[in-house]
Design a protein around this motif. Structure first.
Motif, PDB file in Angstrom:
ATOM      1  N   THR A 128      32.392 -44.606  34.354  1.00 32.71           N
ATOM      2  CA  THR A 128      32.898 -45.447  35.444  1.00 32.71           C
ATOM      3  C   THR A 128      34.389 -45.233  35.653  1.00 32.71           C
ATOM      4  OG1 THR A 128      31.206 -47.116  34.939  1.00 32.71           O
ATOM      5  CG2 THR A 128      33.062 -47.804  36.300  1.00 32.71           C
ATOM      6  N   VAL A 129      35.157 -45.151  34.553  1.00 28.40           N
ATOM      7  CA  VAL A 129      36.605 -44.939  34.650  1.00 28.40           C
ATOM      8  C   VAL A 129      36.908 -43.611  35.341  1.00 28.40           C
ATOM      9  CG1 VAL A 129      38.691 -44.462  33.305  1.00 28.40           C
ATOM     10  CG2 VAL A 129      37.230 -46.398  32.705  1.00 28.40           C
ATOM     11  N   ILE A 130      36.198 -42.555  34.951  1.00 26.34           N
ATOM     12  CA  ILE A 130      36.435 -41.238  35.542  1.00 26.34           C
ATOM     13  C   ILE A 130      36.138 -41.258  37.037  1.00 26.34           C
ATOM     14  CG2 ILE A 130      35.556 -38.865  35.624  1.00 26.34           C
ATOM     15  CD1 ILE A 130      35.348 -38.974  32.586  1.00 26.34           C
ATOM     16  N   ILE A 131      35.036 -41.883  37.435  1.00 24.88           N
ATOM     17  CA  ILE A 131      34.671 -41.938  38.854  1.00 24.88           C
ATOM     18  C   ILE A 131      35.735 -42.693  39.653  1.00 24.88           C
ATOM     19  CG2 ILE A 131      32.997 -42.855  40.507  1.00 24.88           C
ATOM     20  CD1 ILE A 131      30.854 -42.397  38.314  1.00 24.88           C
ATOM     21  N   VAL A 132      36.114 -43.878  39.172  1.00 25.35           N
ATOM     22  CA  VAL A 132      37.069 -44.722  39.903  1.00 25.35           C
ATOM     23  C   VAL A 132      38.447 -44.073  39.965  1.00 25.35           C
ATOM     24  CG1 VAL A 132      38.273 -46.935  39.886  1.00 25.35           C
ATOM     25  CG2 VAL A 132      35.823 -46.842  39.370  1.00 25.35           C
ATOM     26  N   VAL A 133      38.947 -43.574  38.828  1.00 23.43           N
ATOM     27  CA  VAL A 133      40.283 -42.971  38.781  1.00 23.43           C
ATOM     28  C   VAL A 133      40.343 -41.726  39.666  1.00 23.43           C
ATOM     29  CG1 VAL A 133      41.952 -41.806  37.293  1.00 23.43           C
ATOM     30  CG2 VAL A 133      40.854 -43.906  36.521  1.00 23.43           C
ATOM     31  N   ALA A 134      39.306 -40.897  39.609  1.00 24.37           N
ATOM     32  CA  ALA A 134      39.292 -39.683  40.423  1.00 24.37           C
ATOM     33  C   ALA A 134      39.343 -40.002  41.911  1.00 24.37           C
ATOM     34  CB  ALA A 134      38.045 -38.859  40.108  1.00 24.37           C
ATOM     35  N   ILE A 135      38.579 -40.988  42.344  1.00 24.70           N
ATOM     36  CA  ILE A 135      38.556 -41.358  43.760  1.00 24.70           C
ATOM     37  C   ILE A 135      39.889 -41.968  44.187  1.00 24.70           C
ATOM     38  CG2 ILE A 135      37.486 -42.891  45.452  1.00 24.70           C
ATOM     39  CD1 ILE A 135      34.840 -42.501  43.949  1.00 24.70           C
ATOM     40  N   ILE A 136      40.480 -42.827  43.354  1.00 22.50           N
ATOM     41  CA  ILE A 136      41.756 -43.470  43.694  1.00 22.50           C
ATOM     42  C   ILE A 136      42.875 -42.433  43.797  1.00 22.50           C
ATOM     43  CG2 ILE A 136      43.562 -45.012  42.840  1.00 22.50           C
ATOM     44  CD1 ILE A 136      41.369 -46.793  41.707  1.00 22.50           C
ATOM     45  N   LEU A 137      42.986 -41.544  42.808  1.00 24.97           N
ATOM     46  CA  LEU A 137      44.045 -40.541  42.828  1.00 24.97           C
ATOM     47  C   LEU A 137      43.885 -39.574  43.998  1.00 24.97           C
ATOM     48  CD1 LEU A 137      44.478 -39.684  39.034  1.00 24.97           C
ATOM     49  CD2 LEU A 137      46.001 -41.020  40.497  1.00 24.97           C
ATOM     50  N   THR A 138      42.654 -39.219  44.313  1.00 25.88           N
ATOM     51  CA  THR A 138      42.427 -38.336  45.464  1.00 25.88           C
ATOM     52  C   THR A 138      42.827 -39.022  46.763  1.00 25.88           C
ATOM     53  OG1 THR A 138      40.568 -37.294  44.292  1.00 25.88           O
ATOM     54  CG2 THR A 138      40.708 -36.936  46.668  1.00 25.88           C
ATOM     55  N   SER A 139      42.517 -40.297  46.874  1.00 25.76           N
ATOM     56  CA  SER A 139      42.896 -41.053  48.078  1.00 25.76           C
ATOM     57  C   SER A 139      44.413 -41.144  48.211  1.00 25.76           C
ATOM     58  CB  SER A 139      42.280 -42.445  48.041  1.00 25.76           C
ATOM     59  OG  SER A 139      40.872 -42.382  47.958  1.00 25.76           O
ATOM     60  N   LEU A 140      45.113 -41.424  47.098  1.00 27.09           N
ATOM     61  CA  LEU A 140      46.572 -41.505  47.128  1.00 27.09           C
ATOM     62  C   LEU A 140      47.199 -40.162  47.481  1.00 27.09           C
ATOM     63  CD1 LEU A 140      47.206 -43.727  43.969  1.00 27.09           C
ATOM     64  CD2 LEU A 140      47.434 -44.407  46.367  1.00 27.09           C
ATOM     65  N   GLN A 141      46.628 -39.087  46.934  1.00 29.71           N
ATOM     66  CA  GLN A 141      47.162 -37.763  47.213  1.00 29.71           C
ATOM     67  C   GLN A 141      46.935 -37.372  48.667  1.00 29.71           C
ATOM     68  OE1 GLN A 141      48.779 -36.268  44.492  1.00 29.71           O
ATOM     69  NE2 GLN A 141      49.667 -35.123  46.203  1.00 29.71           N
TER      70      GLN A 141
END
Length: 314
Positions: A210-223
């Motif tokens: 769950t952490v990997i999925i959420v963090v990956a999506i958030i960082l991609t959105s910010l980038q």
């Protein structure tokens, strides 16, 4: 007479079923992996492509890094290259197993090779997060401007992380990883069948996925938002901006993280409740995460172009 014939037919059917069952069990033992044998060709192709293309990618990137300056980001990239290298060293053993359908190198080495793909995935994820957060902080002017101290901290943190990895992981693998397989499988030719060990640590696996999925999506959105801001600021001239090029590389890293890791961890949430019937499919999904070894190609285009231009001007 009819009853006698029916009894003989029943006995023949029972004997035939027993023979077929025995034959199936023998075939399963002769072909380590049994039902997932049909995936061996797919896994063999995937790991062969990853080994060849990943080795070429790392070799080119090491050549390019010779001419680059040392920074906190470049140190993280060097750590990422080292993580890819350590994993690629173990890939030939996987290729050997899927090509021959036999494992003759001992269960301890099987456990180590099997655990390396997970170590590689989590180390790559951590390093991606470090690189992306560093770029985000730099863009928002919240990072310190003391380059020398940042490099020193990056080196110290890298050394501590790898010490922990190389000390704790082998101990954990030797003491607990694969115990279920050792107890239930006496045939030494079988490898990479550790699904039952996950059942004792479901909560940890649920949290990590769950952490990997959420963090990956958030960082991609910010980038992606940073690129949007830069594009609106510079319009058509954004491609000539060095900052835009750096952030574009960061977006490529984020997309690689999403494409290679997120699908597997979404599937893993389902796999944790269906370990017995989905273990073979899990191996295929897990193998697809190793394509992140090609991430170094995101650095090559612009740097090799700069090298070519500098050579022409000399």
């Amino acid at each position: 007479m009819m009853a006698s014939t029916e009894n003989q037919s029943t006995q023949s059917t029972t004997a035939f079923s027993a023979i077929m069952t025995t034959g199936l069990l023998q075939t399963t033992l002769q072909h380590p992996g049994g039902a997932e044998h049909r995936y061996h060709v797919v896994l063999l192709v995937i790991y062969s492509v990853v080994l060849i293309s990943g080795t070429i990618s790392l070799s080119l990137m090491m050549h390019v890094l010779r001419s680059s300056s040392i920074s906190a980001t470049s140190i993280a990239v060097l750590n990422l290259i080292f993580a890819h290298f350590v994993f690629l060293v173990t890939v030939p053993f996987r290729i050997y197993y899927y090509a021959t359908d036999r494992w003759t190198l001992g269960q301890e080495w099987c456990k180590m090779v099997s655990s390396m793909i997970h170590i590689h995935m989590f180390m790559s994820f951590i390093l991606y997060v470090i690189i992306l957060i560093t770029r985000l902080l730099t863009f928002y002017n919240k990072a310190t401007h003391m380059a020398s101290s940042k490099r020193m901290y990056a080196v110290i943190i890298s050394a501590l992380v790898w010490i922990v990895v190389f000390v704790s992981i082998p101990c954990a693998v030797h003491s607990s990883y694969g115990k279920t397989m050792e107890e239930n499988i006496t045939n030494g030719n079988i490898c990479f069948r550790f699904g039952k060990d996950i059942e004792s640590a479901k909560a940890v696996n649920y949290i990590s996925s769950t952490v990997i999925i959420v963090v990956a999506i958030i960082l991609t959105s910010l980038q992606a938002n940073i690129l949007r801001v830069l594009y609106r600021k510079h319009q058509k001239g954004c491609t000539s901006q060095q900052d835009f090029g750096s952030q574009l590389k960061s977006l490529c890293f984020a997309l690689i993280m999403v494409v290679c890791f997120v699908p597997y961890h979404i599937f893993r949430l389902y796999y944790l409740e269906n370990v017995q019937i989905m273990e073979d499919v899990n191996e295929v999904f897990l193998s697809l995460t190793t394509f992140n070894c090609l991430d170094m190609l995101t650095f090559l285009h612009r740097r090799t172009s700069n090298i070519c231009l500098s050579c022409r001007t000399k």
